[in-house]
Design a protein around this motif. Sequence first.
Motif, PDB file in Angstrom:
ATOM      1  N   LEU A 209       0.984  -1.202  -0.047  1.00 66.37           N
ATOM      2  CA  LEU A 209      -0.009  -0.119  -0.130  1.00 66.37           C
ATOM      3  C   LEU A 209       0.764   1.314   0.117  1.00 66.37           C
ATOM      4  O   LEU A 209       0.569   2.208  -0.554  1.00 66.37           O
ATOM      5  N   ALA A 210       2.003   1.195   0.837  1.00 66.89           N
ATOM      6  CA  ALA A 210       2.897   2.242   0.799  1.00 66.89           C
ATOM      7  C   ALA A 210       3.491   2.964  -0.566  1.00 66.89           C
ATOM      8  O   ALA A 210       3.383   3.915  -1.268  1.00 66.89           O
ATOM      9  N   ALA A 211       3.544   1.593  -1.613  1.00 67.53           N
ATOM     10  CA  ALA A 211       4.126   2.109  -3.043  1.00 67.53           C
ATOM     11  C   ALA A 211       3.174   2.492  -3.807  1.00 67.53           C
ATOM     12  O   ALA A 211       3.159   3.368  -4.736  1.00 67.53           O
ATOM     13  N   GLU A 212       1.692   2.093  -3.387  1.00 70.72           N
ATOM     14  CA  GLU A 212       0.739   2.879  -4.126  1.00 70.72           C
ATOM     15  C   GLU A 212       0.241   4.027  -3.694  1.00 70.72           C
ATOM     16  O   GLU A 212      -0.040   4.978  -4.569  1.00 70.72           O
ATOM     17  N   PHE A 213       0.723   4.537  -2.232  1.00 69.87           N
ATOM     18  CA  PHE A 213       0.312   5.964  -1.917  1.00 69.87           C
ATOM     19  C   PHE A 213       1.360   6.808  -2.289  1.00 69.87           C
ATOM     20  O   PHE A 213       1.143   8.020  -2.129  1.00 69.87           O
ATOM     21  N   ALA A 214       2.442   6.275  -2.773  1.00 70.60           N
ATOM     22  CA  ALA A 214       3.706   6.998  -3.116  1.00 70.60           C
ATOM     23  C   ALA A 214       3.223   8.134  -4.464  1.00 70.60           C
ATOM     24  O   ALA A 214       3.965   9.205  -4.393  1.00 70.60           O
ATOM     25  N   ASP A 215       2.281   7.720  -5.415  1.00 69.59           N
ATOM     26  CA  ASP A 215       2.012   8.623  -6.401  1.00 69.59           C
ATOM     27  C   ASP A 215       0.271   8.917  -6.528  1.00 69.59           C
ATOM     28  O   ASP A 215      -0.187   9.052  -7.357  1.00 69.59           O
ATOM     29  N   THR A 216      -0.143   8.562  -5.159  1.00 67.24           N
ATOM     30  CA  THR A 216      -1.698   9.098  -5.126  1.00 67.24           C
ATOM     31  C   THR A 216      -2.056   9.828  -4.028  1.00 67.24           C
ATOM     32  O   THR A 216      -1.444  10.173  -3.401  1.00 67.24           O
ATOM     33  N   GLN A 217      -3.257  10.163  -4.179  1.00 63.13           N
ATOM     34  CA  GLN A 217      -3.964  11.029  -3.020  1.00 63.13           C
ATOM     35  C   GLN A 217      -4.481  10.010  -1.986  1.00 63.13           C
ATOM     36  O   GLN A 217      -5.694   9.515  -2.474  1.00 63.13           O
ATOM     37  N   PRO A 218      -4.021   9.584  -1.084  1.00 63.45           N
ATOM     38  CA  PRO A 218      -4.701   8.812  -0.168  1.00 63.45           C
ATOM     39  C   PRO A 218      -6.234   9.368   0.488  1.00 63.45           C
ATOM     40  O   PRO A 218      -6.092  10.614   1.077  1.00 63.45           O
ATOM     41  N   LEU A 219      -7.174   8.635   0.440  1.00 66.14           N
ATOM     42  CA  LEU A 219      -8.521   8.769   1.009  1.00 66.14           C
ATOM     43  C   LEU A 219      -8.764   7.652   1.970  1.00 66.14           C
ATOM     44  O   LEU A 219      -9.021   6.566   1.426  1.00 66.14           O
ATOM     45  N   ILE A 220      -8.871   7.870   3.098  1.00 66.00           N
ATOM     46  CA  ILE A 220      -9.026   6.918   4.224  1.00 66.00           C
ATOM     47  C   ILE A 220     -10.509   7.061   5.078  1.00 66.00           C
ATOM     48  O   ILE A 220     -10.722   8.155   5.475  1.00 66.00           O
ATOM     49  N   ALA A 221     -11.069   6.337   4.554  1.00 61.38           N
ATOM     50  CA  ALA A 221     -12.627   6.227   5.132  1.00 61.38           C
ATOM     51  C   ALA A 221     -12.903   5.252   6.175  1.00 61.38           C
ATOM     52  O   ALA A 221     -12.799   3.909   5.855  1.00 61.38           O
ATOM     53  N   GLY A 222     -13.596   5.469   7.138  1.00 66.61           N
ATOM     54  CA  GLY A 222     -13.772   4.832   8.347  1.00 66.61           C
ATOM     55  C   GLY A 222     -15.500   4.441   8.399  1.00 66.61           C
ATOM     56  O   GLY A 222     -16.191   5.094   8.375  1.00 66.61           O
ATOM     57  N   ALA A 223     -15.834   3.127   8.322  1.00 60.94           N
ATOM     58  CA  ALA A 223     -17.036   2.638   8.314  1.00 60.94           C
ATOM     59  C   ALA A 223     -17.620   2.199   9.584  1.00 60.94           C
ATOM     60  O   ALA A 223     -17.441   0.840   9.938  1.00 60.94           O
ATOM     61  N   GLY A 224     -17.800   2.958  10.564  1.00 64.37           N
ATOM     62  CA  GLY A 224     -18.328   2.841  12.003  1.00 64.37           C
ATOM     63  C   GLY A 224     -17.747   3.506  12.753  1.00 64.37           C
ATOM     64  O   GLY A 224     -16.781   4.499  12.627  1.00 64.37           O
ATOM     65  N   ALA A 225     -17.983   3.224  14.198  1.00 70.15           N
ATOM     66  CA  ALA A 225     -17.664   4.101  15.067  1.00 70.15           C
ATOM     67  C   ALA A 225     -16.100   4.355  15.447  1.00 70.15           C
ATOM     68  O   ALA A 225     -15.512   5.242  15.002  1.00 70.15           O
ATOM     69  N   LEU A 226     -15.495   3.205  15.878  1.00 71.11           N
ATOM     70  CA  LEU A 226     -13.967   3.017  16.024  1.00 71.11           C
ATOM     71  C   LEU A 226     -13.365   3.337  14.853  1.00 71.11           C
ATOM     72  O   LEU A 226     -12.150   3.510  14.615  1.00 71.11           O
ATOM     73  N   ALA A 227     -13.860   2.697  13.709  1.00 76.84           N
ATOM     74  CA  ALA A 227     -13.340   2.541  12.343  1.00 76.84           C
ATOM     75  C   ALA A 227     -12.852   4.069  11.897  1.00 76.84           C
ATOM     76  O   ALA A 227     -12.054   4.155  11.107  1.00 76.84           O
ATOM     77  N   GLY A 228     -13.941   4.987  12.251  1.00 73.57           N
ATOM     78  CA  GLY A 228     -13.776   6.316  11.854  1.00 73.57           C
ATOM     79  C   GLY A 228     -12.710   6.848  12.683  1.00 73.57           C
ATOM     80  O   GLY A 228     -11.729   7.712  11.974  1.00 73.57           O
ATOM     81  N   VAL A 229     -12.356   6.348  13.772  1.00 75.46           N
ATOM     82  CA  VAL A 229     -11.038   6.856  14.643  1.00 75.46           C
ATOM     83  C   VAL A 229      -9.854   6.382  13.825  1.00 75.46           C
ATOM     84  O   VAL A 229      -8.907   6.858  13.632  1.00 75.46           O
ATOM     85  N   ALA A 230      -9.923   5.248  13.464  1.00 75.88           N
ATOM     86  CA  ALA A 230      -8.821   4.430  12.899  1.00 75.88           C
ATOM     87  C   ALA A 230      -8.542   5.158  11.661  1.00 75.88           C
ATOM     88  O   ALA A 230      -7.355   5.201  11.269  1.00 75.88           O
TER      89      ALA A 230
END
Length: 384
Positions: A209-230
């Motif tokens: 995933l680090a290799a993919e994030f190197a040339d992209t715009q990371p969007l992190i979505a959390g589905a649920g209460a603690l998932a949003g915190v993660a």
Amino acid sequence: MSFDEALLDDEDALLRRDGQGLLWALATAGAQVRRAIESAEEFGLDRLRGELPRALLIATDAPPSVTVRVVTRLSCEQAPALAWHGVQLPRWAGPADALLIGAVDGRHPRLVALAEQGARRGLAMAVVAPQDSQVAAAAGRAPVHHLATDLNVRAFRWAVLTPLLQALDALGVHAVPPALLHEVADALDQTAEVCRPGSDLFTNPAKALAAEFADTQPLIAGAGALAGVAARAIADSLQLCAGVPAVAVSLPDGMARAGAVLRGAGPSPIGTGDDFFRDRTDDVVRERGRLLVVGDDGTADDPELGPRSGAQIQLDEVAARRAAAALHALAAELGLRSSSVDVPQGAPLARFAAAAAFGDFTAGYLALGLGLDPGAATPGELPH
């Protein structure tokens, strides 16, 4: 800044470039949890057992504070919980309330003042701080968990969070028994094993995933209460370790913002029209988006995800998973890559631990591939 993908398969080179030893420190997270479990009697939490506090105040010196977000999220069903950033306690705070302080440095004047005020006003209080530090001394007779002094500035999350979770349990705000903390420690150990520096890029999901994030715009979505915190924790790590402007959203409420980020991160040049003979050196190319979703695996009503009411499952889990599915579909429509964090089934807190740890390792590998030391403190961070 170019990304050295070959470096990720060279364990010796990785460890040489990791000047602050962050990868090794991240692997100690499970041990941090177990140390807190073993020293629980020394913490003296029995002094906190009694009536449920009217309100809970949480203060730390660790920006950005995932610790505060986890504690407030777990507390909100039983008592209102506030992240407190002021130098004085609110006027209404008194013996009916509780104060939790996490002091990594132990010298922060704001936390010293808050501890002194909490002791003077008679709040139920628990403090996490280095032994013989100013914050620990200001706590008076309140329970104090002593932190180790050799913690990495980017890898102390569970050394601080675990004792505060034990305090929540003692206060009756949220049940966090030793068995649950052992499950958290096991999840952290499992993630550290999967993401270890010695595994190659094709079998290590954090490196891939680090290799993919190197040339992209990371969007992190959390589905649920603690998932949003993660999700927020992962974005914070990517920003702090690698300087990558990652975006985090909580689903379902963040669906519109997430969709806008994906649509706006397409590969098309801006303002080119249909002029085939234009000078392409003037084109502005936007980074492609890369979607990572936390918490949309499994089914919403899985009993292993913890006891929840039917309304909580329907309004939180189901709606969040539907939003996550819509985001995956949108990414596919736009030709963008998407995936979900693979975490073990179990209690929400253990799943949070695994997801956040995976994000920490990903951020570390991304920074190393970009030629950065992921453990080096940046301006505004705590000195060590």
